[in-house]
Design a protein around this motif. Structure first.
Motif, PDB file in Angstrom:
ATOM      1  N   ILE A 127       0.837  -1.193   0.000  1.00 57.09           N
ATOM      2  CA  ILE A 127       0.000   0.000   0.000  1.00 57.09           C
ATOM      3  C   ILE A 127       0.880   1.254   0.000  1.00 57.09           C
ATOM      4  CG2 ILE A 127      -1.738   1.302   1.317  1.00 57.09           C
ATOM      5  CD1 ILE A 127      -2.958  -1.206   0.276  1.00 57.09           C
ATOM      6  N   ILE A 160       4.034   1.476  -1.050  1.00 51.37           N
ATOM      7  CA  ILE A 160       4.715   1.605  -2.344  1.00 51.37           C
ATOM      8  C   ILE A 160       3.739   2.142  -3.392  1.00 51.37           C
ATOM      9  CG2 ILE A 160       5.840   0.335  -4.232  1.00 51.37           C
ATOM     10  CD1 ILE A 160       7.019  -1.523  -2.178  1.00 51.37           C
ATOM     11  N   TYR A 161       2.507   1.657  -3.338  1.00 51.61           N
ATOM     12  CA  TYR A 161       1.506   2.116  -4.300  1.00 51.61           C
ATOM     13  C   TYR A 161       1.298   3.626  -4.184  1.00 51.61           C
ATOM     14  CZ  TYR A 161      -2.915   2.506  -6.817  1.00 51.61           C
ATOM     15  OH  TYR A 161      -3.902   2.869  -7.696  1.00 51.61           O
ATOM     16  N   LEU A 193       4.074   5.394  -5.692  1.00 55.79           N
ATOM     17  CA  LEU A 193       4.013   5.349  -7.152  1.00 55.79           C
ATOM     18  C   LEU A 193       3.023   6.369  -7.688  1.00 55.79           C
ATOM     19  CD1 LEU A 193       4.078   1.532  -7.944  1.00 55.79           C
ATOM     20  CD2 LEU A 193       5.804   3.224  -8.538  1.00 55.79           C
ATOM     21  N   ARG A 194       1.901   6.527  -7.003  1.00 62.93           N
ATOM     22  CA  ARG A 194       0.908   7.508  -7.446  1.00 62.93           C
ATOM     23  C   ARG A 194       1.469   8.914  -7.318  1.00 62.93           C
ATOM     24  NH1 ARG A 194      -4.464   5.525  -8.508  1.00 62.93           N
ATOM     25  NH2 ARG A 194      -4.453   7.193  -9.968  1.00 62.93           N
ATOM     26  N   LEU A 219       7.385   8.862  -9.745  1.00 64.65           N
ATOM     27  CA  LEU A 219       8.417   7.833  -9.784  1.00 64.65           C
ATOM     28  C   LEU A 219       9.712   8.354  -9.178  1.00 64.65           C
ATOM     29  CD1 LEU A 219       7.814   6.313 -13.314  1.00 64.65           C
ATOM     30  CD2 LEU A 219       6.797   5.726 -11.109  1.00 64.65           C
ATOM     31  N   SER A 220      10.310   7.508  -8.347  1.00 65.65           N
ATOM     32  CA  SER A 220      11.578   7.886  -7.751  1.00 65.65           C
ATOM     33  C   SER A 220      12.479   6.657  -7.710  1.00 65.65           C
ATOM     34  CB  SER A 220      11.344   8.413  -6.328  1.00 65.65           C
ATOM     35  OG  SER A 220      12.467   8.144  -5.526  1.00 65.65           O
ATOM     36  N   ILE A 223      12.059   3.883  -5.184  1.00 62.21           N
ATOM     37  CA  ILE A 223      11.191   2.724  -5.392  1.00 62.21           C
ATOM     38  C   ILE A 223      11.981   1.587  -6.051  1.00 62.21           C
ATOM     39  CG2 ILE A 223       9.036   1.930  -6.422  1.00 62.21           C
ATOM     40  CD1 ILE A 223       8.095   4.848  -6.342  1.00 62.21           C
TER      41      ILE A 223
END
Lengths: 262, 370, 297
Positions: free
Chosen positions: A220, A222-223, A226-227, A230-231, A234
């Motif tokens: 959750i 990580i999601y 991502l929203r 982007l880095s 991750i």
């Protein structure tokens, strides 16, 4: 099977392309985790470990990792024990409604995870049970038990009950015979059911999303990262997870293989 | 040595409506090698499982070592079972398999080690303790399974067709081996088999079973020479069965007519004049001669033609069709190298009146006798 | 006799008691986490929203869904994309499964097998993330092509139905390979040889022998891929366009953004029915059993 030269070339090319499709993306994720550029993209500007260092500074990530580990641990214990009991009942006994029970018990495997999440959310809400990690444990177990059960049942079916009778004949009571003979026989299946449960729980997103409330598990977290954008951070966490899961996977595969042969 | 180790009285077992074991009674004396012989599905395995405690009798009683077994679970019975598929524990080595029962009893480590080593010697597998089960040959597994049970010094060792999975040669070898082990340790054996050869070679007492019932209990030679009914006569050893009708009865002998010829034999069961019966004569008890004058004093004489000749080593097997249409098998022992009768040649068969036996016709399930 | 009857009863009692204890956790699980929640969801989908303070049952939620062209569009697009994903997965996976099971030498087959499985130990989220890196405007493919001066403007590879399909196929293809592989593995090679011996050429061997034999595996793989694609939230929201939302996203939005649980339940229940319909029509067509399909994996 014998094949012609043309077919051999076709299969080789197809296989290579397929493996690139399959493994390429993960390799790229790993490579870019060492790139100095602030966004995860080629070309490589320079090698660095700074994204890994950044991970350790991220307290949200650390907390969500701990949450995920705790959830996965609880789910594994719950799933393997319920699955073991249920497998014994289904393999060793004939009872009224068995076929229907078995079908319902397997149904979560072919039910979309979102639906499991939503329905359990509604039900728990009716019981005034707040969303959170405990709810996640229940939600994930709803289908992970089915997977664990399939794994255990398939080995239990192969068990020759004469072995248990032999133990009884040699002086072991029924519970002792199960403890000394049947459970050791099941050990490889129990190990693979446990590692499967752990992995499924640790990775689960679709069901978890609906039940997690304000707590966060690693997927959750990580999601939402991502929203957000982007880095390479991750990439770094992904690399760690890829390496860890592959090691665990290979390791448990080896254990179950060795034990299975015995 | 007249102590009774196992006594079974009026044992009945029903599975649903099916009567698997029907009023079975027998006694097994200490040191006996007792076989229960019968075709598959005759109820012999069920009987054995009731003795070992894995099935509860519908009615009837079982005593082991003088004690009634009612309500005693398998692990508390002084019987041990060698399973049909052996059921050796695959995740343990040979030593741990044999030691299992002793560990369950809570014996000391030292005592267990000593007992297991002794047992390994008895079965000629010294030094095999560390081997895993899947490293053993078929015959070795067999011996480990027996040792695992014997190490507990059971009152009676039960064996459920343990040789069934072995190939022919090994089976022949294990028959002798098993008999030797039994003689060496003197434990009472109850042995289940459908192979009459196994039963005859090893046992000193055999119970023949069919369709849930005991047909006859006796020593191997009693069963062979004095079968009490048609089933036993057909199941134990090879036999010529001739359909016949009773013409006359005088004392212990019965005269019958079969396809127009008259034959005389012993009276095996009470029969009456005019009754349809089976007349049995074993193939090796028949004399075969080329010349009519060679028949001698035998009362039963038949003329026929040789249909086939099979040389089997110790004996030569002749299939003979008599002039009136009966098919009769004859074994001629090959005492020395001699000329065989030719196919199609005319020969004379003869036998005395004490060897053949006349028994009532018995309905036998199709497929029971292969 | 009497004591024997008592032993019988005691035995039966003990058996039933053991069975009950063994079955109890399973019954709790099936009731509390599967049957009752889904039934509750079913009931809720026929209820008014609490803000109306109305009791009784209504078809309003379903009526709202089925008359709303936007919802229907989302529904159909999701359905179409899931079917497409399933079909593409089949095309990609069959040759691979066949190669591993029947063509490759044992050792090579085992190595390929491990390579195929490894990516699936990795979280679905990370697998989806990898495609974001690859397909993005500044992604690996676009950077590469621009460096070679093959294109001037980045191709828009991400945030459309193409990227969603690529991601879905990538995420779930193992579920297609495994069952096909296991049916083919169980197939006796002499069947193929017999067909060849009787005069069938390569094409006919495939059409008449190999494909029909692997139908159970194909079906079970299709069910899994279809169900996973239509029911996921990850790939569509991360790889899909903002306008082309997925049905699961719609459900999530009803629950957590519009806070309309009743309508959400109706949508979720529709999704469940759709999945069941797909599964049962597959089962009906091929004459398989549900348990066969599941145990195939």
């Amino acid at each position: 099977m014998q094949i012609s030269r043309f077919e051999r070339i076709f299969y080789r090319v197809f296989l290579v392309l397929f493996l690139i499709y399959l493994l390429g993306p993960l390799v790229i994720v790993i490579i870019l985790s060492f790139n100095t550029a602030p966004a995860p993209t080629l070309p490589m500007k320079g090698l660095t470990l700074k994204w890994y260092k950044a991970l350790f500074a991220d307290s949200m990530l650390k907390e969500s990792l701990l949450n995920s580990l705790a959830v996965a641990f609880a789910v594994t214990i719950l799933s393997v024990s319920v699955a073991t009991f249920t497998s014994f009942a289904l393999v060793r006994y004939r009872f009224f409604g068995q076929g229907a029970f078995y079908a319902v018990a397997l149904s979560p495997i072919i039910t979309p995870g979102v639906i499991l999440g939503v329905s359990i959310l509604i039900f728990l809400y009716k019981l005034h049970f707040q969303p959170g990690l405990k709810a996640v444990v229940l939600g994930q177990s709803s289908f992970i038990i089915s997977f664990a059960m399939l794994t255990i049942m398939s080995r239990l079916r192969k068990f020759d009950t004469a072995l248990e009778e032999a133990a009884q004949d040699l002086g072991a009571s029924k519970p002792k015979a199960i403890l000394k003979i049947t459970l050791p026989y099941l050990k490889p299946a129990l190990i693979s059911a446990a590692s499967l449960s752990f992995l499924l729980s640790f990775d689960n997103f679709n069901t978890t999303l609906f039940l997690v409330g304000n707590d966060r598990t690693l997927p959750i977290q990580i999601y939402s990262m991502l929203r957000f954008g982007l880095s390479p951070k991750i990439n770094a966490i992904s690399t760690i997870l890829v390496v860890a899961t592959v090691i665990i996977g290979l390791f448990s595969g080896r254990i179950t293989k060795q034990q299975g042969e015995a | 040595m007249n102590q009774v180790d196992v006594k079974v009285e009026k044992l009945v077992k029903k599975f649903g409506n099916k009567l698997a074991v029907d009023n079975v009674s027998f006694e097994v004396k200490k040191g006996d090698f007792f076989s229960i012989l019968g075709p598959s599905g005759c109820g012999k395995t069920t009987t054995l499982r009731m003795i070992s405690g894995f099935e509860v009798p519908t009615s009837g009683k079982i005593w082991v070592g003088g004690e009634p077994m009612e309500g005693v679970p398998p692990h508390k019975r002084k019987t041990n079972l060698v399973f049909q598929n052996l059921a050796l524990f695959p995740m343990m080595n040979v030593f741990d398999n044999i030691a299992f029962g002793l560990v369950m009893r809570g014996e000391s480590k030292k005592k267990i080690r000593q007992a297991v080593e002794e047992m390994l010697e008895v079965i000629n597998l010294k030094g095999y303790g560390k081997k895993m089960i899947n490293q053993l040959s078929g015959g070795e597994k067999q011996r480990v399974a027996i040792a695992r049970a014997l190490v507990l010094h059971p009152t009676v060792l039960l064996l459920d067709e343990p040789l069934g999975a072995l190939d022919l040669k090994l089976r022949e070898h294990m028959k002798i081996e098993l008999k030797k082990i039994q003689e060496r340790i003197g434990t009472t054996f109850i042995y289940i088999t459908h192979d009459q050869g196994e039963a005859l070679v090893m046992s000193n007492k055999i119970a023949v079973m069919n369709q849930g019932r005991i047909q006859q209990i006796g020593t191997p030679d009693e069963l062979y020479y004095e079968p009490v009914n048609s089933f036993v006569a057909q199941f134990v050893g090879e036999n010529n069965k001739i359909d016949a009708e009773v013409i006359d009865i005088s004392g212990n002998y019965v005269e019958v007519e079969a396809s127009g010829i008259r034959l005389i034999g012993r009276k095996g069961q009470d029969v009456v004049k005019g009754e349809k019966v089976n007349y049995f004569i074993r193939p090796e008890m028949i004399r075969i001669a080329k010349d009519k004058n060679d028949i001698g004093s035998n009362v039963n004489k038949v003329k026929g033609k040789v249909k086939s000749v099979i040389f089997e080593g110790q004996v030569t097997r002749y299939e003979v069709t008599t002039d009136n249409g009966l098919n009769i098998n004859v074994f001629v022992p090959n005492l020395s190298k001699s000329e065989m009768h030719k196919i199609g040649g005319t020969i004379y068969l003869s036998w005395d009146r004490d060897n053949p036996v006349v028994l009532k016709v018995q309905k036998i399930q199709a497929g029971v006798l292969e | 006799m009497r004591s024997l009857v008592m032993i019988h009863n005691k035995d039966r009692l003990r058996r039933n008691l053991t069975l009950f204890i063994l079955l109890l956790p399973g019954i709790l699980w099936v009731m509390m986490l599967i049957i009752i929640p889904q039934f509750q969801m079913f009931l809720d989908s026929f209820k008014y929203r609490p803000i109306y303070h109305k009791k009784g049952f209504t078809l309003k939620n379903y009526a709202y869904f089925f008359t709303n062209i936007l919802y229907i569009k989302v529904f159909l697009r999701t359905l179409f994309a899931a079917v497409l994903t399933t079909f593409v997965s089949f095309l990609v996976c069959f040759p691979i499964a066949f190669y591993i099971a029947k063509v490759a030498k044992r050792e090579l087959a085992q190595k390929i097998f491990i390579l195929v499985i490894i990516p699936f130990w990795v979280s679905e989220l990370i697998r989806t993330f990898s495609w974001m890196i690859i397909l993005g405007d500044k992604g690996v493919i676009n950077t590469f092509l621009m460096r070679l001066h093959l294109i001037k403007q980045p191709l828009s590879l991400l945030y459309n139905s193409f990227s969603v399909t690529v991601g879905l196929v990538y995420n779930y293809l193992l579920f297609m390979i495994l069952p096909i592989y296991s049916t083919l593995e169980g197939m006796d090679n002499s069947l193929i040889e017999a067909a060849q011996d009787l005069g069938a050429n390569r094409f006919n061997v495939f059409r008449k022998i190999i494909i029909p034999y692997s139908i159970p595996g194909i079906m079970s793989g299709s069910i899994m891929v279809f169900m996973l694609s239509i029911g996921t939230y990850i790939a569509p929201t991360l790889l899909g366009g903002k306008k082309e939302i997925w049905f699961t996203e719609l459900i999530y939005n009803k629950f957590f953004k519009a806070m309309n649980w009743r309508l959400g339940s109706a949508l979720a229940f529709t999704l469940l029915i759709l999945t069941l319909l797909f599964i049962f029509s597959v089962i009906k067509i091929t004459g398989l059993k549900l348990t066969d399909v599941i145990e195939e994996d």
